[in-house]
Design an enzyme around this catalytic site. Structure first.
Site, PDB file in Angstrom:
ATOM      1  N   GLY A 244       0.764  -1.239   0.000  1.00 40.37           N
ATOM      2  CA  GLY A 244       0.000   0.000   0.000  1.00 40.37           C
ATOM      3  C   GLY A 244       0.793   1.287   0.000  1.00 40.37           C
ATOM      4  O   GLY A 244       0.229   2.354   0.298  1.00 40.37           O
TER       5      GLY A 244
ATOM      6  N   THR B 169       1.892   3.113  -2.460  1.00 36.79           N
ATOM      7  CA  THR B 169       1.402   4.077  -3.438  1.00 36.79           C
ATOM      8  C   THR B 169       0.118   4.739  -2.967  1.00 36.79           C
ATOM      9  O   THR B 169      -0.079   5.954  -3.134  1.00 36.79           O
ATOM     10  CB  THR B 169       1.187   3.394  -4.796  1.00 36.79           C
ATOM     11  OG1 THR B 169       2.451   2.894  -5.264  1.00 36.79           O
ATOM     12  CG2 THR B 169       0.634   4.362  -5.822  1.00 36.79           C
ATOM     13  N   VAL B 170      -0.769   3.979  -2.353  1.00 38.79           N
ATOM     14  CA  VAL B 170      -2.030   4.538  -1.868  1.00 38.79           C
ATOM     15  C   VAL B 170      -1.771   5.484  -0.694  1.00 38.79           C
ATOM     16  O   VAL B 170      -2.406   6.536  -0.579  1.00 38.79           O
ATOM     17  CB  VAL B 170      -3.004   3.414  -1.482  1.00 38.79           C
ATOM     18  CG1 VAL B 170      -4.303   3.992  -0.935  1.00 38.79           C
ATOM     19  CG2 VAL B 170      -3.303   2.531  -2.686  1.00 38.79           C
TER      20      VAL B 170
ATOM     21  N   LYS C  12       9.213   8.913  -8.151  1.00 39.83           N
ATOM     22  CA  LYS C  12       9.476   7.475  -8.123  1.00 39.83           C
ATOM     23  C   LYS C  12      10.864   7.254  -8.714  1.00 39.83           C
ATOM     24  O   LYS C  12      11.060   7.380  -9.925  1.00 39.83           O
ATOM     25  CB  LYS C  12       8.429   6.714  -8.948  1.00 39.83           C
ATOM     26  CG  LYS C  12       8.566   5.200  -8.887  1.00 39.83           C
ATOM     27  CD  LYS C  12       8.111   4.648  -7.552  1.00 39.83           C
ATOM     28  CE  LYS C  12       8.141   3.131  -7.542  1.00 39.83           C
ATOM     29  NZ  LYS C  12       7.642   2.570  -6.270  1.00 39.83           N
TER      30      LYS C  12
ATOM     31  N   THR D 151       9.755  -0.591 -11.507  1.00 42.29           N
ATOM     32  CA  THR D 151      10.056  -1.883 -12.108  1.00 42.29           C
ATOM     33  C   THR D 151       8.771  -2.647 -12.411  1.00 42.29           C
ATOM     34  O   THR D 151       7.738  -2.432 -11.786  1.00 42.29           O
ATOM     35  CB  THR D 151      10.948  -2.754 -11.194  1.00 42.29           C
ATOM     36  OG1 THR D 151      10.208  -3.107 -10.015  1.00 42.29           O
ATOM     37  CG2 THR D 151      12.212  -2.007 -10.799  1.00 42.29           C
TER      38      THR D 151
ATOM     39  N   PRO E 115      -7.586   1.884   4.481  1.00 46.65           N
ATOM     40  CA  PRO E 115      -8.343   0.645   4.301  1.00 46.65           C
ATOM     41  C   PRO E 115      -7.969  -0.107   3.032  1.00 46.65           C
ATOM     42  O   PRO E 115      -7.641   0.497   2.008  1.00 46.65           O
ATOM     43  CB  PRO E 115      -9.796   1.118   4.255  1.00 46.65           C
ATOM     44  CG  PRO E 115      -9.724   2.548   3.843  1.00 46.65           C
ATOM     45  CD  PRO E 115      -8.456   3.077   4.419  1.00 46.65           C
TER      46      PRO E 115
END
Length: 238
Positions: free
Chosen positions: A14, A16-17, A37, A41, A201
Site C-alpha cells: 500500500g 502508493t495509496v 518514483k 520496475t 483501508p
C-alpha cells in the site's frame, strides 16, 4: 518538511495509496506536490506506474516524476542489470528530489519494496538517498502476522543510519481484521520507535479520485494532514 521519503516493510503493502493520500491532503491545504518514483520496475512503456497511480488518486495539481523504468518486476539494481540499463543511484535520487523541492512545496519520494532494496550495483539504497537529503522516512507496513519483526528491523536500520522515522502507516487495513491485526495495532509504534500515523483501508486504491480525496483525511493523523487518531482507532478494533 519539504521532502518526505516513503518506504515500506515489503512490496505490495500500500505504499502508493499512502503516498496518494498524503498528496491529496497536502493539495487540500493548498500545497504544491510532486511524487518522485526513483525506479519503477515491472511496468512496460505507456503503462501506469506508481507515481502516475498516486497522481490519478490524489487528483489535479499533483505532479509525477519517474527517474527510470525497468521492465522486469525485480529489485531495481537487478532489473537494471538484466535490462542492460543504467541504474539509479542514491545521488541521482537526492539530486532530483532537491531540485524538485525548489519547485514544489512537498516532494514525496516513493521507494520500491523495502528500505534496503538495492538501487545499484554498489549497494546503494533508498536509505542512502534519505541520508543525502537529510529527509525523514515514513514507513508503510502491513497489518498481518509477521509485520512487527519487519517494522522493528526497519526502525533499527533507520536509527543505525542516523535517519528520522516520521512514523508508521498501515497500508492495507482489512474490513474484518483478525486477532493478529488487532494486536499488532497496539505494538507497531513501539516496534518502530515512532508513532502510528494512520491506517488506510484495503481497497482504497480502487476508489475514484473524488471519493478518495473525500475519505483520505480520515485515514491519516494530523501530522500528515488528516484527522485520524491512533488511540481511537486502537480502541475501535481492540
Amino acid at each position: 518538511m519539504s521532502v518526505l521519503v516513503i518506504s515500506g516493510t515489503n512490496t505490495e503493502i500500500g505504499k502508493t495509496v499512502v503516498t496518494a493520500s498524503i498528496a491529496a491532503l497536502a493539495r487540500a491545504r493548498g500545497r504544491s506536490v510532486v511524487v518522485l518514483k526513483p525506479a519503477q520496475t515491472g511496468v512496460g512503456p505507456g503503462e501506469e506506474g506508481d507515481a502516475q497511480a498516486a497522481v490519478r488518486l490524489a487528483g489535479d495539481g499533483v505532479a509525477a516524476v519517474e527517474l527510470a523504468r525497468f521492465p522486469e518486476p525485480l529489485a531495481p539494481a537487478t532489473a537494471a542489470r538484466r535490462a542492460g540499463m543504467t541504474p539509479v543511484t542514491p545521488k541521482d535520487v537526492a539530486d532530483a528530489a532537491a531540485k524538485l523541492a525548489t519547485e514544489y512545496d512537498l516532494v514525496l519520494v516513493e521507494g520500491a519494496g523495502g528500505l534496503l532494496v538495492r538501487l545499484d550495483s554498489a549497494g546503494g539504497t533508498l536509505a542512502d538517498a534519505a541520508r543525502l537529503l537529510d529527509a525523514p522516512v515514513l514507513v508503510v507496513a502491513a497489518p498481518a502476522l509477521g509485520t512487527l519483526n519487519s517494522v522493528q528491523l526497519t526502525g533499527e536500520a533507520l536509527r543505525a543510519r542516523g535517519l528520522t522515522t516520521q512514523g508508521v502507516v498501515i497500508g492495507c487495513w482489512p474490513d474484518a481484521p483478525g486477532l493478529a491485526e488487532r494486536c499488532n495495532v497496539v505494538e507497531l509504534a513501539d516496534m518502530a520507535g515512532a508513532p502510528l500515523l494512520g491506517a488506510v483501508p484495503e481497497g482504497a486504491g480502487g476508489l475514484d479520485s473524488v471519493r478518495f480525496r473525500e475519505r483520505a483525511r480520515g485515514w491519516l493523523a494530523p501530522e500528515l494532514g488528516g484527522s485520524w487518531d491512533a488511540g481511537v482507532f486502537a480502541a475501535s478494533v481492540g
